[in-house]
Design an enzyme around this catalytic site. Sequence first.
Site, PDB file in Angstrom:
ATOM      1  N   ASN A 165      -8.982  -2.153  -1.250  1.00 18.66           N
ATOM      2  CA  ASN A 165     -10.528  -1.429  -1.167  1.00 18.66           C
ATOM      3  C   ASN A 165     -10.164   0.323  -0.678  1.00 18.66           C
ATOM      4  O   ASN A 165     -11.787   0.846  -1.274  1.00 18.66           O
ATOM      5  CB  ASN A 165     -10.783  -1.689   0.293  1.00 18.66           C
ATOM      6  CG  ASN A 165      -9.631  -1.222   1.492  1.00 18.66           C
ATOM      7  OD1 ASN A 165      -8.659  -0.876   1.400  1.00 18.66           O
ATOM      8  ND2 ASN A 165     -10.732  -0.864   2.601  1.00 18.66           N
ATOM      9  N   HIS A 166      -9.437   1.416  -1.330  1.00 15.69           N
ATOM     10  CA  HIS A 166      -9.711   2.516  -1.077  1.00 15.69           C
ATOM     11  C   HIS A 166     -10.078   2.754  -2.862  1.00 15.69           C
ATOM     12  O   HIS A 166     -10.145   4.064  -3.029  1.00 15.69           O
ATOM     13  CB  HIS A 166      -8.753   3.046  -0.382  1.00 15.69           C
ATOM     14  CG  HIS A 166      -8.547   3.585   0.956  1.00 15.69           C
ATOM     15  ND1 HIS A 166      -9.132   4.364   1.712  1.00 15.69           N
ATOM     16  CD2 HIS A 166      -8.476   2.193   2.180  1.00 15.69           C
ATOM     17  CE1 HIS A 166      -8.515   3.677   2.817  1.00 15.69           C
ATOM     18  NE2 HIS A 166      -8.200   2.664   2.641  1.00 15.69           N
ATOM     19  N   ASP A 207      -4.345  -0.142  -3.274  1.00 17.49           N
ATOM     20  CA  ASP A 207      -4.083   1.439  -2.094  1.00 17.49           C
ATOM     21  C   ASP A 207      -3.434   2.115  -2.343  1.00 17.49           C
ATOM     22  O   ASP A 207      -2.473   2.658  -0.903  1.00 17.49           O
ATOM     23  CB  ASP A 207      -4.380   0.826  -0.711  1.00 17.49           C
ATOM     24  CG  ASP A 207      -5.777   0.332  -0.427  1.00 17.49           C
ATOM     25  OD1 ASP A 207      -7.223  -0.228  -0.638  1.00 17.49           O
ATOM     26  OD2 ASP A 207      -5.830   0.426   1.343  1.00 17.49           O
ATOM     27  N   HIS A 259      -5.402  -7.292  -2.606  1.00 19.24           N
ATOM     28  CA  HIS A 259      -5.268  -6.630  -1.946  1.00 19.24           C
ATOM     29  C   HIS A 259      -5.633  -7.271  -0.642  1.00 19.24           C
ATOM     30  O   HIS A 259      -4.566  -7.049   0.799  1.00 19.24           O
ATOM     31  CB  HIS A 259      -6.131  -5.539  -1.856  1.00 19.24           C
ATOM     32  CG  HIS A 259      -5.781  -4.219  -1.251  1.00 19.24           C
ATOM     33  ND1 HIS A 259      -4.859  -4.013  -1.049  1.00 19.24           N
ATOM     34  CD2 HIS A 259      -6.994  -3.933  -0.150  1.00 19.24           C
ATOM     35  CE1 HIS A 259      -5.014  -2.781   0.125  1.00 19.24           C
ATOM     36  NE2 HIS A 259      -5.962  -2.795   0.925  1.00 19.24           N
ATOM     37  N   HIS A 265      -0.569   4.693  -0.565  1.00 19.74           N
ATOM     38  CA  HIS A 265      -1.703   5.959   0.141  1.00 19.74           C
ATOM     39  C   HIS A 265      -0.957   7.159   0.338  1.00 19.74           C
ATOM     40  O   HIS A 265      -1.005   7.350   0.529  1.00 19.74           O
ATOM     41  CB  HIS A 265      -1.644   5.800   1.264  1.00 19.74           C
ATOM     42  CG  HIS A 265      -2.778   4.594   1.972  1.00 19.74           C
ATOM     43  ND1 HIS A 265      -4.422   4.506   1.264  1.00 19.74           N
ATOM     44  CD2 HIS A 265      -2.630   3.325   2.484  1.00 19.74           C
ATOM     45  CE1 HIS A 265      -4.577   3.564   1.468  1.00 19.74           C
ATOM     46  NE2 HIS A 265      -3.633   2.231   2.461  1.00 19.74           N
ATOM     47  N   ASP A 270       1.040  -0.750   0.018  1.00 16.21           N
ATOM     48  CA  ASP A 270      -0.275   0.292   0.053  1.00 16.21           C
ATOM     49  C   ASP A 270       0.591   1.100  -0.288  1.00 16.21           C
ATOM     50  O   ASP A 270       1.632   1.375   0.685  1.00 16.21           O
ATOM     51  CB  ASP A 270      -0.776  -0.370   1.112  1.00 16.21           C
ATOM     52  CG  ASP A 270      -1.029  -1.355   1.426  1.00 16.21           C
ATOM     53  OD1 ASP A 270      -1.666  -2.622   1.224  1.00 16.21           O
ATOM     54  OD2 ASP A 270      -2.629  -1.153   1.873  1.00 16.21           O
TER      55      ASP A 270
END
Length: 400
Positions: free
Chosen positions: A148-149, A113, A253, A77, A75
Site C-alpha cells: 500500500n505504501h 512496503d 502484501h 520501510h 515490510d
Amino acid sequence: MASSSLCLNSLPLPPSSSSSSSHPRKLSETCSSLTLSNNNVSSGIAGAALKPIVVSGNPPTVVSAPGRRIVAVGDLHGDIDQARCALEIAGVLSTDGQDLWTGGQTVLIQLGDVLDRGEDEIAILSLLRSLDIQAKAEGGAVFQVNGNHETMNVEGDFRYVDSGGFDECTDFLDYLNDYHYDCEEAFVSWVGVSKRWKEDRRMSKNFLGPLNLVKRQKGVIARSVLFRPGGPLACELARHAVVLKVNDWLFCHGGLLPRHVAYGMERMNREVSDWMRGLSDSDGSPHIPFLATHGYDSVVWNRLYSRDTSDLEDYQISQASILNSTNYFPVGAKAMVVGHTPQTTGVNCEYNCSIWRIDVGMSSGVLYSRPEVLEIKDDKARAIRSNWDTFSEFHIVDYT
C-alpha cells in the site's frame, strides 16, 4: 528469462480444526541454535542442476521454480540496515558489506512496503534490483510485490514520508542528472553511493536539518517527479506484481479475496503496472485500479488475515467462510504469505498454516524489532530469526 503460461491443477485446502482457525500457530517452546553456511542454504538441492525458473505474466504473476529454496521478507520501510540484516540471515546477502548475492539458486521474495517511515527507501529498491541481477546469473531470482505504501506514493500521498526520505529523493534526482538520466544504470548503482551522498549532504554548509522549509519543498518536488505515474521510480515499481504465485505459494502484501481471484490476478497486476507507468485511458487520465489498491479489502490494504481477532466473533466467521470457499486458492496454490500488519509475536501462521504473516515491524520507523524471514524448502515452511546481538548465529524455529 523465458516466459510461458502455466496450467496447474487445483489442490484442496488443508483441513482446519476449530482451534487452528481461531489462533495463530505457536512457536515451539525450544529452538535449536546453529550456524548456517552459504553452502547449505543456497538452493533447494545442494549441488544439483535445477530446472530453469519459468515466469508467466508481465509483471510476473506465476513463477515455476522447481526445487528452489524460497525465502520471504516482510515490510522494510526505508531501514536499509535492518533490510541487510534480514537478507543476511536469509542467507542471500554477503556479510562483508559488499552487497553480494550469496543465495545461489534461492528465490527471494520481498512483500512490499519498502517505502515510507525511513530514509533509505531508494537504496533498498536499488539493493534488491542489484541482487536480482546477480541471482539470475546463478539460477536464482528476486521478486517483489507492491504494498500500500508503494501505491500511495505513486498517487502522490506522502503523509508517511520521513524527512530523510525526501532528502534521498533530492539526492537521487541530482545523481540521475550526473548520469544524464540513464535511469537504469543510476538506479542499480545507487545503493553503493547513497551513504556517501547522505554524508556529504549533512556535512554541507547549507544543511539546516528537517525544519528547512525550502529543502523540504525541494524534496517534495523531487519525490513527485520520481514517483508520479510514468516517473522513473514509478516505472521501477511497475515491474512488480501486487500478487505473485511461486510454485504452490501465493504472496501478496495485504491478502487475496475470492473476488480478486475472480477478477484475475494477471489482470490486476497488469492494470496496476499500466497505471504506474502512466498509461492513460481513452479520456487521457490515468486509471487507478481500485480493486487492487483502494479500500479496506483491496489486495494491498486487506488486514483480514493479519489481525489478532480473537475477540471479534463475526470477523472470525468471515475469515473461516472465505478460507473454506471453493474458489479461494486459485490455480493450485495451497498457502498464502502476507505482510502489511506488524506481528508482535514474530512470524506466525493461521488456519493450519495456510496463512503466514511475516511483517515483524523490523524497521526503526515502525517497531524496530528483531528481523525474521520465512523459509520455504521442500514444501515445508519455517521462520528464521536472528539473535539481536549477532548475525553469525541463527535460531531456526519450526511450527508444530
